[in-house]
Write an enzyme that holds these catalytic residues in place. Structure first.
Site, PDB file in Angstrom:
ATOM      1  N   LYS A  86       4.091  39.514   5.446  1.00 10.90           N
ATOM      2  CA  LYS A  86       3.449  40.626   6.395  1.00 10.90           C
ATOM      3  C   LYS A  86       3.296  41.613   5.272  1.00 10.90           C
ATOM      4  CE  LYS A  86       5.338  42.789  10.604  1.00 10.90           C
ATOM      5  NZ  LYS A  86       3.941  42.972  11.328  1.00 10.90           N
TER       6      LYS A  86
HETATM    7  N1  PMP Z   1       0.350  38.495  14.051  1.00 13.07           N
HETATM    8  C1  PMP Z   1       0.426  39.679  13.394  1.00 13.07           C
HETATM    9  C2  PMP Z   1      -0.780  40.044  12.560  1.00 13.07           C
HETATM   10  C3  PMP Z   1       1.472  40.583  13.280  1.00 13.07           C
HETATM   11  O1  PMP Z   1       1.215  41.666  12.866  1.00 13.07           O
HETATM   12  C4  PMP Z   1       2.403  40.509  14.284  1.00 13.07           C
HETATM   13  C5  PMP Z   1       3.560  41.248  14.233  1.00 13.07           C
HETATM   14  N2  PMP Z   1       4.591  41.242  13.316  1.00 13.07           N
HETATM   15  C6  PMP Z   1       2.681  39.117  14.786  1.00 13.07           C
HETATM   16  C7  PMP Z   1       1.466  38.188  14.755  1.00 13.07           C
HETATM   17  C8  PMP Z   1       3.808  38.807  15.632  1.00 13.07           C
HETATM   18  O2  PMP Z   1       4.699  38.464  14.930  1.00 13.07           O
HETATM   19  P1  PMP Z   1       6.323  38.663  15.576  1.00 13.07           P
HETATM   20  O3  PMP Z   1       6.424  37.970  16.757  1.00 13.07           O
HETATM   21  O4  PMP Z   1       7.156  38.310  14.292  1.00 13.07           O
HETATM   22  O5  PMP Z   1       6.416  40.336  15.568  1.00 13.07           O
END
Ligand code: PMP
Length: 312
Positions: free
Chosen positions: A156
């Protein structure tokens, strides 16, 4: 734009709790100039017991560590200390249902060389569901997800979000609510800030890992499907398959679970309230506030048998 802080807001910065308005960051930071930082998006909820609980804190702080290591940002914090710091931030700001944003960032450095240390901030504010609560009109983006051979796509990392911003802004400029990005091979990947699932003949499907951020909410949807006996598969998904689906939804920490009304102007066959996604949405809402699921209704067993028979 939302109000992220006011004159009383406290944030966490490198071990200290300070006023957001007094916090300073080096404008010569490699993070600002090159988008070279990693972050998390976490939520806390007021549970049915009245306590404030961070949902899946360990999973989020472990991903923060993995993201930092993936892009060579030095990392020296433990899950325990960051979880404790986050609870402190929630308490000092009197927040219950909050969105929490830890960011690990780099010192002043205009070169591409690795740094000897990183910095960390944790901020929190109240936030409504990221994509709203109305069903979404989604369009295929003209932007694809970054090539996993060009980026550490499972991390991320802030820089990846230039791609997300372009895709989301394009969709909104064209009158849609959100974008859906395909991968470099043209298969469905994910939204700019959320993973996706679709329903076909009572089963849920989601794109396989490789070109997506492996979401913690996506993982929670897997758990819910197991608990509710909902058949689920990971596969390569085409946009044509998606147009022929019965229903679809995005999931993410910020977005939670939000159904789609249409995809590339084609409405879904099922009413959202009758969809499998709606059941998952309800189960997710219960899970984050630690409401235990009701014991199964014997009538549900009967329906399940009928559905299974219909499928084969
Ligand atoms: N894909 C992307 C590109 C994101 O930014 C997020 C948000 N963090 C997610 C998927 C979903 O991830 P999570 O469920 O861990 O928030």
């Amino acid at each position: 734009m939302a109000n992220y802080y006011n004159e009383n807001t406290i944030l966490y910065l490198n071990g200290e709790y300070i006023k957001a308005a007094d916090a300073k960051m080096d404008l010569y930071s490699q993070s600002l100039h090159y988008g070279y930082s990693v972050f998390e998006g976490i939520r806390s909820y007021k549970t049915i017991n009245g306590d404030t609980k961070i949902f899946k804190a360990r999973e989020h702080f472990e991903r923060l560590y993995n993201s930092a290591i993936a892009v060579n940002l030095p990392y020296r914090w433990t899950v325990e200390e960051l979880t404790a710091a986050t609870y402190e931030i929630l308490e000092r700001n009197k927040l219950e249902d909050a969105y929490i944003r830890p960011v690990v960032f780099a010192p002043a450095n205009m070169s591409f060389a690795q740094n000897a240390e990183s910095y960390i901030t944790i901020q929190a504010w109240e936030m409504q569901p990221f994509l709203g609560e109305k069903l979404l009109r989604v369009m295929t983006s003209s932007f694809q997800r970054p090539n996993p051979k060009a980026f550490m796509i499972q991390a991320k990392a802030a820089g990846h979000y230039v791609n997300s911003i372009l895709a989301s802004q394009e969709a909104k400029a064209k009158g849609y609510d959100e974008a859906l990005l395909t991968d470099m091979n043209g298969y469905v990947a994910e939204g700019p800030g959320a993973n996706m699932f679709y329903e076909k003949a009572g089963q849920l499907f989601t794109p396989s890992p490789g070109h997506i951020l492996p979401g913690i909410t996506r993982e929670t949807v897997f758990e819910i499907c197991k608990e509710l006996d909902i058949p689920l598969g990971e596969k390569l998904v085409t946009t044509d398959e998606l147009k022929d689906a019965d229903a679809a939804f995005f999931c993410g920490t910020a977005a939670e679970i939000i159904g789609w009304e249409s995809f590339d102007d084609i409405p879904f066959k099922k009413n959202w309230n009758d969809s499998v996604g709606k059941r998952v949405q309800e189960a997710y809402k219960d899970k984050v506030i630690e409401k235990k699921p009701l014991p199964p209704n014997p009538k549900d067993e009967l329906t399940k048998t009928l559905i299974v028979e219909e499928l084969y």
